[in-house]
Structure formats: C-alpha cells, structure tokens
Enzyme design. Structure first.
Site, PDB file in Angstrom:
ATOM      1  N   HIS A 254     -71.953   8.004   2.823  1.00  0.00           N
ATOM      2  CA  HIS A 254     -72.433   7.169   1.715  1.00  0.00           C
ATOM      3  C   HIS A 254     -73.917   7.413   1.456  1.00  0.00           C
ATOM      4  CE1 HIS A 254     -68.764   5.064   3.072  1.00  0.00           C
ATOM      5  NE2 HIS A 254     -68.585   4.960   1.766  1.00  0.00           N
TER       6      HIS A 254
ATOM      7  N   GLY B 191     -63.254   1.736  -0.293  1.00  0.00           N
ATOM      8  CA  GLY B 191     -61.978   2.050   0.348  1.00  0.00           C
ATOM      9  C   GLY B 191     -60.879   2.425  -0.613  1.00  0.00           C
TER      10      GLY B 191
ATOM     11  N   ASN C 130     -61.656   9.059  -1.061  1.00  0.00           N
ATOM     12  CA  ASN C 130     -60.901   8.492   0.062  1.00  0.00           C
ATOM     13  C   ASN C 130     -59.568   9.199   0.265  1.00  0.00           C
ATOM     14  OD1 ASN C 130     -62.693   6.416   1.043  1.00  0.00           O
ATOM     15  ND2 ASN C 130     -62.335   5.360  -0.888  1.00  0.00           N
TER      16      ASN C 130
ATOM     17  N   ASP D 104     -73.558   7.115   8.404  1.00  0.00           N
ATOM     18  CA  ASP D 104     -72.164   7.591   8.468  1.00  0.00           C
ATOM     19  C   ASP D 104     -72.009   8.999   7.897  1.00  0.00           C
ATOM     20  OD1 ASP D 104     -72.270   7.251   5.688  1.00  0.00           O
ATOM     21  OD2 ASP D 104     -70.911   5.536   5.650  1.00  0.00           O
TER      22      ASP D 104
ATOM     23  N   SER E 177     -66.278   3.276  -2.986  1.00  0.00           N
ATOM     24  CA  SER E 177     -67.548   2.842  -2.386  1.00  0.00           C
ATOM     25  C   SER E 177     -68.750   3.607  -2.926  1.00  0.00           C
ATOM     26  CB  SER E 177     -67.491   2.994  -0.866  1.00  0.00           C
ATOM     27  OG  SER E 177     -67.177   4.340  -0.520  1.00  0.00           O
TER      28      SER E 177
END
Length: 196
Positions: A168, A56, A84, A165, A19
């Site tokens: 990001h 992801g 991740n 979040d 991402s």
C-alpha cells in the site's frame, strides 16, 4: 424562460476500487480520490470525486456492490480493481468476467469509465502474469474506454513510497500515482465535458 446558471455544477466522479483507492493506512485527505481531486482543482477542473474504495475487495466483490456504490447522477467512474485477485492468485478468467460485467453495467447506465489497469506480481510466474495483464487492454478495447495501463506505475516495488507491508502506498506514493495519472484523467475529463 429558463435561467442559465452562472456556475455549472461540478462534475461528479466516483473512484471505485479496493484499498489502493480507499487509502488503507492513510488519513482520508491522503487517499487517492482526495489527492486527485485537489490536483485537478489546482488545474482548474471543477470536480468532486467520491471515494468508493473498499479494502480487500476483489473484482467479484466490486461487482456485487456496484449499483449501490455508484449513485444515479454520477458522471464518470475511475475503475481500479484487480489487485486482490492477483495477490490471491485467483483465476484471471474470474477477474475478467467480473470487470466485464462492471463495464457492461456502467455502459448500460451511460456512465463513462476510465479503466485503471493492474499488473500481476512477478512471483506468480510468467504464465499467470500474461493471462492477468492482458485483461485490461482487452476490456478497454471491447468497451472503448480509456485505459491507464498500471495504477501503481512508479510506486510498485519502491520501498520509500510504500507502507511497511510493501503493497500500500504512503502519502508520498499516492502523490506519485496522482502525478502520473492526472494527464490521462484530464484527457478523459475533456471527453466528458464535450459529451452532449
């Protein structure tokens, strides 16, 4: 007699990642590959950077889609995977094995790589961090590829540069990433252009 074109084709690069490459939560024009291409173009480099980021993706998922994501004719890959794996606390040995396989496959295909490193979140503990963080320098040395030590350098942990979040980057955060990584990318591009 073959005619030499007056203008060579642009260098075809692929940004292959998760991402952070894909630009989750951002318009396509603000994603890392688009902004890096714009920055390089402004510096006189004739490059096209394809966005092959999938939100992801772990290193294992990246390995599984490697061959169809990176088309024949690709002249260089910026490899950004591992965040991740670390966020999920996966065994660093799994990430290393997958990244090793990706680098081996790209070397086999004679596609040069710039490896973008990742750093484990501090909440996973020092032992995990030491094991995870060592993956990137070790693989860069093994495959003799340039390493940009930390993709999120200058952005990780900076509230204003991240989306709500906290993970990001915002468009401004991507600007910082691009500004910091561009010198490393330019050094790498020089080696691509001088290759036979």
């Amino acid at each position: 007699m073959a005619m030499t074109p007056l203008h060579a084709e642009p260098l075809r690069l692929v940004a292959f990642g998760d991402s952070l490459t894909a630009g989750l939560g951002l318009p396509a024009k603000d994603a890392f590959p688009a902004k890096l291409q714009a920055a390089l173009t402004a510096k006189g480099h004739d490059v096209v950077i394809e966005n092959a980021g999938v939100s992801g993706d772990t290193t294992s998922a990246g390995l599984a889609r490697l061959d169809w994501s990176i088309q024949d004719g690709t002249q260089g890959v910026i490899l950004e995977l591992g965040a991740n794996d670390a966020l999920r606390g996966l065994d660093p040995a799994i990430a290393e094995k997958s990244l090793d396989a990706i680098l081996a496959r790209l070397k086999e295909r004679k596609i040069p790589v710039l490896l973008a490193g990742m750093v484990a979140p501090p909440n996973l503990g020092g032992g995990y961090g030491e094991r995870f963080n060592a993956i990137y320098p070790r693989l860069a040395a093994k495959y003799d590829v340039p390493l940009y030590p930390f993709f999120l350098d200058g952005v990780a942990g900076q509230g204003k540069l991240n989306q709500p979040d906290g993970i990001h980057p915002t468009a401004a955060g991507v600007d910082v990433i691009v500004e910091r990584i561009t010198p490393a990318v330019e050094r790498w591009l020089a080696t691509l252009k001088s290759a036979p």
